[in-house]
Design a protein around this motif. Structure first.
Motif: not given
Ligand SMILES: Nc1ncnc2c1ncn2[C@@H]1O[C@H](COP(=O)(O)OP(=O)(O)OP(=O)(O)O)[C@@H](O)[C@H]1O
Ligand SMILES: [Mg+2]
Lengths: 506, 325
Positions: A328, A344-346, A349, A357, A360-361, A412-413, B185, B196, B199
């Motif tokens: 990634v 796939g998900l939290v 959250h 996600i 972020w970086r 998200k992607w 971040a 999770n 994930a």
């Protein structure tokens, strides 16, 4: 045909959401009833109200002519209503057999469990559903499709008068679906009343007798006979207008330097000398039956499974991927998982926290600082385009309807600006309207140069989106050809390759 | 639903109400409760207890726990004390050294946990004994009393006659933690890894690294708490957190749990932990003032924990019924 169940004026609200408003439905013996509607229309909520998961805020239900007010889920089962929920509810480290007979086992908590008999009984269900697995296997070792089938076996084993199936076929292949349909027809002929939820209208038309459509938590139609309605009528009831079928042409983009190339790749899991190329701006469809090893191949590329031989090249240079973070972060390879719930998900959250996600970086400034404003700017367009139904971006993802969760998992992607995106079963549980938008987004993404590897068991989706189709079977690539978008020609070609017919490979 | 209403229904607001209620109760039962000295002592002790709560909180978010907070805190304090006494170091490098020791011990916990794949309960139970044992061996169970005067006078200072400067340290750390988990971040990735792990991994987050960071951060915060005690008492004493550092465990868990940090990981509340730890300290101080025996204080604290959890459960089901959650 006699009525067995009837609900009138059902009301159910969640904070900020009217999930059901004056909904009515009636079920008859010996029939299969379709429950349709867009993502978030209220289908699962209605099923949960009927099976004692939620107490309705208003309305009445009658079962067999008597007032029916389930106090809890067990109560509903005792009264003869079984259910396969949309979200999996298996107990992870327990065996297949224990999961199937959980309800029976719970009935007699102190009796010694006769395991040989339990496994034997379970085997009968496995045979019936053609699940190729040992009843003693812990369920968390199974593929998504097999878990789904175990979930179905569990509901079938209750011999309910009414059986509700909330998107049971979402992650099944056509063959598994056919097997299931055979069983459902037999149950119907024995007098059971079945409720079937699906976003695949072909399936609905194939197996259902009557239909209730929900729109925004209200009845768009109630218990109508299905043979009076054509596909376009149903679509109009669901989304308020007719279906949009884009007429794209497949493009030939298989030229120049591939962005992602698998050269002679073998893995510990059994992949044999896989060759595969995905070029800039190209959508390559990877087709195969369940168990063909497609998702595992994707995860090997991602660095989750070890590659024992051959290499992965990114932009022509051999890539050193030791972990998903390398894939990634360093090579900008993204992967939309087929299993949104665990990969796939939290769920605890919020929508906004989930969808950002992977970026972020990249979006953080001054050594790692991040504001929600910037995350919003990059993700909200996708959330809007996919029409995610949520009271706010702060809503917990776990509270969204199944289809809306799936949209977040994909969005998200889409927002991540990957150079290679592997998309695994993107439209599981997504309604037909959003599916069209999703396909549009995927096409647009490829037009901006993203190399896309699409894994899907949905043949129409494959033929709608792919520029080139590659067929896998039993952990090896059987061949590939350009997509002509001719359904019959393509599906015959694919089936030919799966059966090892060399002549089909043009 | 509007922001203000949501706050009124929150766990944090519930804690504020409890703090006020007990504040009123104690000050009517015992007028000494509101005396300058008592308030000063309350602030000073809370400052340390809140820090101990933070130290546990940042590990709870991984879905784990850290039984060695006390051992690490004392270890870090002893190391800092040794640097100041044996080398006559000024306090800044001494404190940095102590915190580095805390970070190292925490990181060691983290590395062992992610490498072995065992639950942090087992690992930190073991390292609690190991860290403490090694510390006792190296220090011969002696205290370090030649601490830089600048450092110890800070811990004894009174701002405006009632406020302990240690509280300022705690507030500063609270703000830093809030910023970390909300606006960076790194902090968010730590939370995702805790919520999770699968994930998180598929999203490209280095889960093991994040868990190690959480433990390292826990070690640093435990070190801060230990050094605060040194600054307050003027000495680094091996027994300052009891045998094996166990005296810290109750405050360590009470703060985060009362404050609404999810024990299964992935969600925290810095403000909640702060309020939770403060409430606990206030109860202890109040009960002591009322000359309740120390044994009973432990009992009351245990009862408080139980009551808080039950009240929270009731609050949730009430909200659910009223459809407010
Ligand atoms: N537990 C919950 N808390 C809050 N909102 C909820 C909850 N469950 C459902 N909702 C909301 O109620 C609405 C109806 O959801 P439901 O799950 O019934 O939709 P659905 O028709 O099954 O959709 P899908 O096709 O996506 O599965 C949605 O807007 C959803 O966000
Ligand atoms: Mg649903």
């Amino acid at each position: 045909m006699t009525e067995i169940f009837n609900a009138q004026g059902i009301l159910k609200t969640f904070p900020g959401v009217k999930a059901l408003e004056d909904v009515s439905v009636s079920l008859t013996r010996g029939s299969i009833h379709a429950l349709l509607g867009e993502n978030g229309a209220g289908k699962s909520t209605l099923i949960k109200v009927m099976t004692g998961v939620y107490r309705p805020d208003g309305g009445t239900m009658m079962l067999d002519g008597a007032e029916y007010e389930p106090q809890n889920t067990h109560d509903a089962i005792v009264k003869g209503i079984g259910v396969v929920h949309q979200e999996r509810n298996l107990i992870p480290r327990f065996s297949i057999a224990e999961n199937i007979f959980l309800e029976h086992l719970a009935d007699q908590p102190l009796r010694r469990i006769d395991y040989p008999k339990l496994f034997q009984d379970a085997q009968r269900w496995l045979d019936l559903l053609e699940i190729d697995a040992d009843p003693a296997t812990p369920v968390d070792r199974l593929s998504v499709a097999k878990m789904q089938l175990v979930e179905i076996a569990k509901a079938l084993s209750l011999n309910s008068k009414i059986l509700m199936l909330d998107e049971p076929t979402a992650s099944l292949t056509p063959h598994e679906t056919d097997t299931l349909f055979g069983i459902l027809r037999r149950l119907r002929d024995d007098g059971a009343s079945l409720v079937f939820v699906s976003h695949k209208l072909e399936e609905v038309q194939e197996i259902c007798d009557s239909v209730t459509v929900l729109r925004d938590g209200q009845n768009a139609c109630e218990s109508r006979r299905l043979d009076e309605l054509g596909r376009q009528d149903i679509v109009r009831l669901m989304i308020g207008r007719s279906e949009m079928i884009p007429d794209w042409v497949a493009r030939d983009r298989a030229e120049g330097q591939p962005v992602l190339e698998l050269s002679n790749v073998s893995t510990k899991l059994g992949h044999k000398a896989v060759d595969l190329k995905v070029h800039k701006g190209e959508i390559v469809g990877l087709y195969g039956l369940v168990g063909a090893g497609r998702s595992e191949l994707a995860k090997a590329v991602l660095g989750k499974f070890e590659i024992t031989d051959g290499e992965v090249l990114v932009n022509g240079i051999s890539a050193k991927i030791n972990s998903v973070a390398d894939a990634v972060g360093r090579y900008r390879i993204g992967y939309v998982s087929e299993d949104r719930k665990s990969e796939g998900l939290v769920l605890i959250h919020s929508v906004l926290e989930n969808v950002g996600i992977p970026i972020w970086r990249r979006l953080s400034q001054f050594g790692g600082f991040l504001t929600n404003g910037t995350v919003r700017k990059h993700t909200v367009p996708f959330i809007q385009k996919l029409e995610v139904r949520t009271p706010s971006l702060e809503q917990q993802v776990g509270n969204l309807s199944g289809g809306n969760q799936q949209k977040i998992s994909v969005a998200k992607w889409l927002a991540a600006e990957a150079q290679v995106l592997i998309i695994d079963e993107p439209s599981v549980g997504i309604d037909i309207k959003t599916k069209a938008y999703l396909h549009e987004l995927i096409r647009e993404l490829s037009d901006t140069g993203t190399a896309i590897l699409l894994i899907t068991s949905d043949m129409p989706e494959m033929i709608a989106l792919a520029d080139r189709i590659v067929v896998m079977n039993e952990y090896a690539v059987m061949g590939g050809f350009n997509n002509t978008r001719d359904y019959t020609e393509m599906s015959e070609g694919i089936m030919g390759l799966i059966q090892g017919d060399e002549t089909a490979a043009a | 639903m509007g922001g203000p209403l949501r706050f009124l229904l929150s766990n944090e607001f519930g804690l504020i109400v409890l703090v006020l209620l007990f504040g009123i109760l104690f000050s009517t039962l015992s007028p000494a409760f509101l005396s300058k000295f008592s308030l000063y002592a309350l602030g000073r002790t809370s400052a340390v207890n809140i820090m101990i709560g933070f130290s546990m909180m940042v590990v709870i978010i991984t879905g784990g726990l850290n039984l060695s907070v006390g051992a690490i805190g004392v270890g870090a304090a002893m190391f800092g004390g040794w640097l100041m006494q044996a080398f006559g170091m000024p306090w800044v490098p001494g404190v940095i050294g102590g915190l580095a020791m805390g970070a190292a011990l925490g990181a060691l916990n983290g590395v062992i946990i992610v490498r072995s794949g065992l639950h942090s309960f087992i690992i930190t139970l073991a390292t609690m004994s190991i860290f403490f044992g090694v510390m006792i061996y190296l220090t011969r169970a002696e205290s370090y009393r030649e601490i830089s005067p600048a450092f110890t006078s800070y811990g004894r200072m009174k701002i405006l006659g009632v406020i302990s400067p240690l509280l300022l340290v705690t507030f500063a750390v609270a703000i830093m933690l809030s910023v970390l988990f909300r606006f960076t971040a790194l902090g968010r990735e730590m939370l995702v890894a805790g919520a999770n792990a699968r994930a998180a991994e598929i999203s490209g987050i280095r889960v093991n690294r994040m868990i190690t960071y959480c433990h390292m951060l826990s070690g640093i915060l435990a070190g801060v708490a230990g050094l605060m005690l040194v600054s307050r008492t003027g000495a680094a004493i091996p027994s300052m957190a009891g045998q094996l550092g166990q005296d810290w465990l109750l405050p360590a868990f009470l703060g985060p749990v009362l404050g609404g940090t999810l024990l299964t990981g992935g969600r925290l509340s810095v403000l909640g932990t702060l309020l939770g730890s403060f409430l606990v300290t206030m109860l202890t101080t109040g009960l002591l003032l009322m000359q309740v025996g120390a044994f009973w204080i432990q009992t009351y604290l245990g009862l408080l924990l139980l009551a808080a959890v039950l009240i929270d459960l009731a609050r949730r089901s009430y909200l659910e019924r009223r459809k407010l959650l």
